[in-house]
Design an enzyme around this catalytic site. Sequence first.
Site, PDB file in Angstrom:
ATOM      1  N   CYS A 134       3.071   8.609 -14.252  1.00 37.88           N
ATOM      2  CA  CYS A 134       2.706  10.021 -14.177  1.00 37.88           C
ATOM      3  C   CYS A 134       2.566  10.562 -12.758  1.00 37.88           C
ATOM      4  O   CYS A 134       3.021  11.671 -12.467  1.00 37.88           O
ATOM      5  CB  CYS A 134       1.432  10.281 -14.971  1.00 37.88           C
TER       6      CYS A 134
ATOM      7  N   ARG B 244       3.527   1.144  -1.097  1.00 35.95           N
ATOM      8  CA  ARG B 244       4.489   0.609  -2.060  1.00 35.95           C
ATOM      9  C   ARG B 244       3.775  -0.035  -3.245  1.00 35.95           C
ATOM     10  O   ARG B 244       4.154  -1.092  -3.727  1.00 35.95           O
ATOM     11  CB  ARG B 244       5.436  -0.386  -1.384  1.00 35.95           C
ATOM     12  N   SER B 245       2.733   0.623  -3.719  1.00 35.33           N
ATOM     13  CA  SER B 245       2.020   0.098  -4.887  1.00 35.33           C
ATOM     14  C   SER B 245       2.916   0.192  -6.112  1.00 35.33           C
ATOM     15  O   SER B 245       3.819   1.026  -6.189  1.00 35.33           O
ATOM     16  CB  SER B 245       0.732   0.895  -5.130  1.00 35.33           C
TER      17      SER B 245
ATOM     18  N   ASP C 292       5.163   0.063   3.911  1.00 33.17           N
ATOM     19  CA  ASP C 292       3.888  -0.515   3.522  1.00 33.17           C
ATOM     20  C   ASP C 292       3.294  -1.222   4.732  1.00 33.17           C
ATOM     21  O   ASP C 292       3.874  -1.194   5.826  1.00 33.17           O
ATOM     22  CB  ASP C 292       4.063  -1.478   2.344  1.00 33.17           C
ATOM     23  N   ILE C 293       2.185  -1.859   4.566  1.00 37.58           N
ATOM     24  CA  ILE C 293       1.432  -2.382   5.703  1.00 37.58           C
ATOM     25  C   ILE C 293       2.222  -3.405   6.524  1.00 37.58           C
ATOM     26  O   ILE C 293       2.042  -3.517   7.738  1.00 37.58           O
ATOM     27  CB  ILE C 293       0.094  -2.989   5.225  1.00 37.58           C
TER      28      ILE C 293
END
Length: 228
Positions: free
Chosen positions: A159, A190-191, A213-214
């Site tokens: 969602c 980038r979860s 990302d990290i």
Amino acid sequence: MTTAAENRIVDVAVVAKPFLDDIKAFVDKEFPDGNSPKLVGILANEDPFAKMYAKWTRKACERVGLRYETIECKRTELEDKVYELNEDAEISGMMVYYPVFGTLPSFMAGVSMDSYISNCVDFKKDVEGMCFTYIQALYRNQRVMKNDKGRNVKSILPCTPLACVKILEHLQVFDSKEGLAGKTITVINRSQIVGHPLAAMLANDGAEVYSKDIDSMFLFKKRLQGPW
């Protein structure tokens, strides 16, 4: 000559209104007796933001005439609760308020326990698009699936990434014919719930997407097939 980037404040309530109106009109027409589809939200953590999200979910459902219930359980009971709701004919859809286990790895299937739980949800009741059936469709750019009646229906998408895409559409970032072709976008994070699927969706619509990302940077680039 360079020009300053344009900054805009977006009223997301304006973006959401036509979608909410469409859902309410459908529910009012198809379920005049009030026995509308029922959504269950499962809380298996003590995260105050998850509890707030559950309250927002209830308000959104009430606004459009859908039934909603929050079920709380211990995280050690979550898997059994999901399978129980899979078999409950009264429940039309369910969502789990993540994170539950955080980065705890899974020794059964998936990268983490949270991803394992998301795959325990029956795809016919998965409103978040997080089970393997929908995640596979997303990364294969498969936008249409057949339901139990053999009819073509849109694949369910996560969602929050979908909301980001709808905001971009509202801002007319999408070209009516070319989508996002020729555009370069950077997605920070980038979860598996937001950043990764969002990068894939934007790339599926033609953009070159740098996913940061990290500890890494990846480029997402796919063949254009049209709007979601």
